[in-house]
Design an enzyme around this catalytic site. Structure first.
Site: not given
Length: 990
Positions: A690, A692-693, A709, A818
């Site tokens: 994604g 962010s990670g 994550k 999000d």
């Protein structure tokens, strides 16, 4: 032979073409320059002698000539067709809600005959051409909902006849166009939701004698309001909300006798409300000056008007609430919370008014509640928390079956709660905490079938907790501590399958813990401390998903079941009981010592008790221990050799991980270490990537599965497969604060954060693993269509409750930023939980420096204002609802340049609702699906102020399942053209 035949066809074709008028030929050029995905041009037959019967074409006169073209909602894609300017008598042109995607050419001024031009809701870019002002006859100009940037042309001030202009929802970033105030003919001017440079309104605004509607919300206005507003004699709506206005509200505002609606909320206005002059504003119905810094008292002249909505919350107002507010026959909304008001509520409040919402929380009010608050049968929400109200609950409120939300906590109410009040059928929140109520819980509570939160702690309630409480299938929180409840806990309590919090500490309850408690599959918090419970602690408690367990200061006996070691407890307390036997090995640690004090019969080195057992038995154990030691040594050596080989094999993959520098922060009791997590960071275990990670699936040695994550290690801009957009998420100075906040979240519909691990260069978040994966995968992946409607409805409700918790019950509030179907994860029973807080932010008044979110989900205003608030999440959640209803993706080539929201609206307008519903859904649920669809459309309203709060969304969804109808104001779910209601629920949160 061939030459005569060719000549015949040539002449025939020429004859047919020449039969169409010249205007028709001009129009036919559109079929070549514009893409037509919805077949708008299918009726345009070139063999017709005239285009007057073609779709979208209107003619007048004799012989007929083209005077009007309406292509609205057509999805026509391409550049603005200048060929239309060749139509000599064209007076009206509309491409509203289409897909024009070019700049607007300066030659548009050649359309000199236009009176009405509507290019709203397109994809037009660039500067607005100055030459538009050369269309001197124009009366109506709508360019809203595009991507125009730069300045508003100064030439616009020369329009001689313009009456309506809308430039809202663009990217106009020059100075606020005060120059438009020179257009004396304007009746409606909408400049809202543009990122203008900070600008002050000039006194020229007062020189527009014909102005009726003025919108300038969220336009970066600063400074004081003009003092000469009194000259706007025809003004009916004045909206300058969401700006940075300062100073006082000018008294000249009260001279505007035609005003119906005034929106001043969310500014920095100071001083007092004008004391006099309100009596002249006989037409005023909606007044909102909330979220400012106003002082002084509420003017009696203002409340004497026939107001429908009065919002003055979150100011610094003092004095009493005028009695005259009760005389309005229109008043449905009264929100005055967050001030310093004193005195009593008007005794006649509600007698004459169709009140639906009353919120006077967080003031200094006293007295009793007015007896007739619900005399019109409309009251839905009453919130009076944190005041000094006293007396009993009025008897008339027991008949208020419209009530859904009751918050009376932190007052001085007393007496018994009327029996019928316990059983109001639509109440989902009943909060009576911190009062002096007495008596018991009535058995009539069984009829409160919608109740999800029963919060009655810190009162004088007594008697047994009736078994009927166990019939409340929707109950998720039952907090009744610090009362005088006695007797046994009814066995029916274990039937509360949705219960998350059960807090009964500091009462006089006795008897055993009811058997079957393992059936409470969602119980996170169990507190039975400071009672008279007896019997044993049942081992089946180990089957609960508990974070908190307190059974201290009771009379429990027997041992502590070894099974309790399986619990992932954040806090627990077994102290001061009559427990005996061996302490489970996991609990025999110094850090847990305080959790077992006051149990003389417990045996362990930790307690120092039971040390007198015979030494012969201990010697027998020694031989066993020696054997185990030798065996362990052999296993250790073999393990070291295996580890060395394993380390060499994966050295390259993990060379960046220096385990000695990892730090672990846990938010629950863990059954694993950070090193075991690190071993799972293998590319074979990646289950998602994604903004962010990267996310890994980690199967641990204890059989548990978690999701890990790994956040990106450096600042970057990243767009993933799902359309995530985020700048610089890898480096975030607020990481620790955000993790600490998220680690405290305890909600059934929020994915649980177990812990975080970090070094200087890498950060890991460890979450619970959701078996069914994401909603997006199930809807749009290989399993698409496998979700029936009851499951989809439950997912929508679960996700809404999770977001409502973030928005309304977290202090401070959290905006997810999000929300999308890929971030709604499903457990084995299709229960939904909101996940992925990689870009979540604590709500403040600042704009964000970056855009975060996913294509198709980003609210229109967020893309250019960068203002973070709950309305952005609500828009995104509305898109998720539309996904659930339609089964379609948020963006798809099928829509052309549009997204799902525009596709749904356009398709419904042209073909009806049935054309947007997922054909995989059973038609027997059509009515319920249609109502959920309308909730989704409310959430995706272009104007943020028209979107309901998440708390209200939960309420609307519950009503779909309960009464099977919406109470959204207007029957069609739409708002009136000019006078919108603020559907936000700004109610106080304890």
């Amino acid at each position: 032979m061939l030459l005569p035949l060719f000549t015949f066809f040539f002449l025939r074709f020429t004859h047919l073409s020449l039969s169409l008028t010249q205007e028709g030929l001009h129009l036919l050029t559109l079929t070549n320059t514009l893409s037509d995905p919805n077949h708008f041009f299918k009726s345009w037959n070139p063999l017709n002698p005239t285009p007057c019967n073609w779709t979208g074409v209107t003619c007048s006169g004799s012989p007929p000539i083209v005077t009007s073209l309406d292509f609205s909602g057509s999805s026509l894609t391409g550049p603005f067709p200048l060929s239309l300017c060749n139509l000599p008598s064209l007076t009206s042109l509309s491409f509203a809600d289409s897909n024009l995607n070019s700049t607007l050419p300066s030659d548009i001024s050649t359309c000199r005959t236009l009176i009405h031009l509507d290019l709203s809701e397109n994809l037009l870019v660039g500067n607005i051409p100055h030459s538009l002002a050369n269309i001197t006859n124009i009366r109506y100009l709508d360019l809203s909902g595009n991507n125009f940037s730069g300045d508003v042309p100064s030439s616009f001030a020369t329009f001689p006849y313009l009456q309506v202009m809308s430039l809202s929802y663009n990217l106009l970033d020059g100075m606020f166009p005060n120059v438009l105030f020179n257009i004396s003919t304007l009746r409606q001017l909408n400049l809202s939701y543009n990122p203008f440079q900070p600008t002050q309104l000039t006194t020229q605004l007062g020189t527009m004698p014909n102005l009726e509607l003025f919108w300038a919300s969220n336009s970066n206005l600063v400074g004081q309001l003009p003092m000469n507003l009194s000259l706007l004699k025809n003004l009916t709506l004045f909206d300058v909300s969401g700006n940075g206005l300062t100073g006082t509200i000018p008294t000249s505002l009260t001279e505007l006798t035609s005003l119906v609606q005034v929106e001043l909320f969310n500014n920095s206005l100071t001083g007092e409300l004008p004391k006099l002059g309100w009596g002249k504003m006989k037409s005023l119905r909606y007044f909102d000056a909330s979220m400012n810094r106003l002082t002084g008292t509420i003017p009696d002249e203002l409340t004497r008007l026939q107001l429908a909505s009065l919002n003055l919350y979150e100011n610094k107002l003092t004095g009493s609430i005028p009695d005259s507010v009760a005389n309005s026959e229109n008043l449905y909304e009264l929100k005055l919370f967050g001030n310093k008001l004193t005195g009593e509520l008007p005794s006649q409040l509600g007698e004459n008014s169709p009140l639906t919402i009353v919120d006077v929380s967080n003031n200094l009010l006293t007295g009793t509640l007015p007896p007739n608050l619900c005399s019109k049968g409309k009251l839905s929400e009453i919130m009076v928390i944190y005041n000094s109200f006293y007396g009993e609950i009025p008897v008339n409120l027991t008949e208020c079956r419209s009530m859904t939300r009751v918050r009376l906590n932190n007052n001085k109410f007393s007496g018994e709660v009327p029996a019928e009040f316990w059983g109001l059928p639509h109440v989902y929140l009943l909060e009576l905490r911190y009062n002096n109520f007495s008596g018991g819980i009535s058995k009539s509570i069984s009829t409160a079938t919608n109740l999800s939160q029963l919060l009655i702690s810190n009162n004088g309630f007594s008697g047994e907790i009736p078994k009927e409480v166990g019939f409340l299938r929707n109950l998720d929180s039952f907090v009744a501590n610090n009362n005088k409840f006695s007797g046994r806990l009814a066995g029916s309590i274990v039937k509360l399958a949705e219960l998350e919090v059960l807090d009964l500490h500091s009462n006089e309850l006795s008897g055993d813990i009811p058997s079957g408690i393992k059936n409470m599959k969602k119980l996170n918090d169990l507190n039975l401390a400071d009672n008279l419970f007896t019997g044993v602690i049942p081992a089946e408690i180990a089957d609960l998903p508990l974070n908190y367990l307190d059974v201290s200061n009771n009379e429990f006996s027997g041992g502590i079941p070894d099974e309790l070691e399986n619990l992932k407890l954040n806090q627990f307390n077994f102290s001061n009981n009559r427990l005996s036997g061996d302490l489970p090995p996991l609990f025999a640690s110094e850090i847990y010592k305080s959790s077992f004090l006051g149990n003389p019969g417990l045996c362990s080195d930790l307690t120092g008790l039971c040390s007198g057992k015979n030494e012969g038995k201990n010697r027998g154990y020694m031989w066993v221990l020696r054997f185990i030691f030798v065996l362990a040594a052999v296993i250790f050596v073999l393990g070291v050799l295996w580890f060395y080989w394993k380390y060499k094999t994966f050295k390259q993959a993990k060379k960046s991980i220096d385990r000695s520098k990892w730090t672990l922060t846990s938010f629950h009791k863990l059954g694993f270490s950070e090193y075991e997590i690190l071993d799972c960071l293998d590319e074979d275990n990646v289950i998602g990537t994604g903004a962010s990670g990267k996310v890994y699936k980690a199967v641990l040695s204890n059989g548990e599965t978690v999701a890990v994550k790994k956040l990106w290690g450096s600042s970057k801009k990243f767009v993933d497969e799902g359309g995530d957009i985020e700048n610089g998420v890898g480096v975030d100075d607020g990481f620790e604060a955000e993790v600490e906040t998220l680690g405290k979240i305890r909600h059934k519909n929020i994915v649980r954060l177990w812990c975080c691990c970090k070094t200087k260069d890498c950060k890991l978040l460890v979450y619970e693993y959701m078996v069914k994966g994401s909603l997006g995968d199930l809807l749009h992946g290989s399993k698409g269509g496998s979700l029936d409607w009851p499951t989809r409805y439950r997912i929508a409700l679960d996700a809404a409750e999770g977001l409502s918790y973030l928005h309304h019950d977290c202090v401070p509030s959290i905006v997810h930023r999000d929300v999308k179907s890929n971030n709604i994860l499903l457990d084995g029973e299709f229960g939904a939980k909101v996940a992925d807080f990689g870009v979540a932010k604590v709500v403040d008044t600042k704009s964000m420096s970056v855009i975060a979110g996913s294509c198709g989900y980003i609210a229109p205003e967020y893309a250019y204002t960068l203002r973070v608030n709950e309305k952005s999440d609500i828009y995104s959640f509305g898109v998720v609802i539309l996904e659930l209803v339609t089964g379609k993706r948020p963006v798809d080539p099928e829509y052309g340049e549009k997204d799902l929201v525009n596709w749904v609206c356009t398709t419904m307008d042209q073909k009806g609702m049935d054309q947007v519903l997922d054909p995989e859904l059973d038609s027997c649920f059509r009515e319920e699906i249609s109502r959920v669809l309308h909730i989704g459309l409310l959430c995706t309203s272009p104007l943020p102020i028209n979107r309901p709060s998440m708390r209200r969304v939960v309420k609307l969804l519950l009503e779909v399942s309960g009464e099977n109808h919406l109470k959204s104001g207007n029957k069609d779910g739409k708002l009136t053209p000019y006078y919108y209601e603020d559907a936000s629920d700004h109610g106080s949160v304890a």
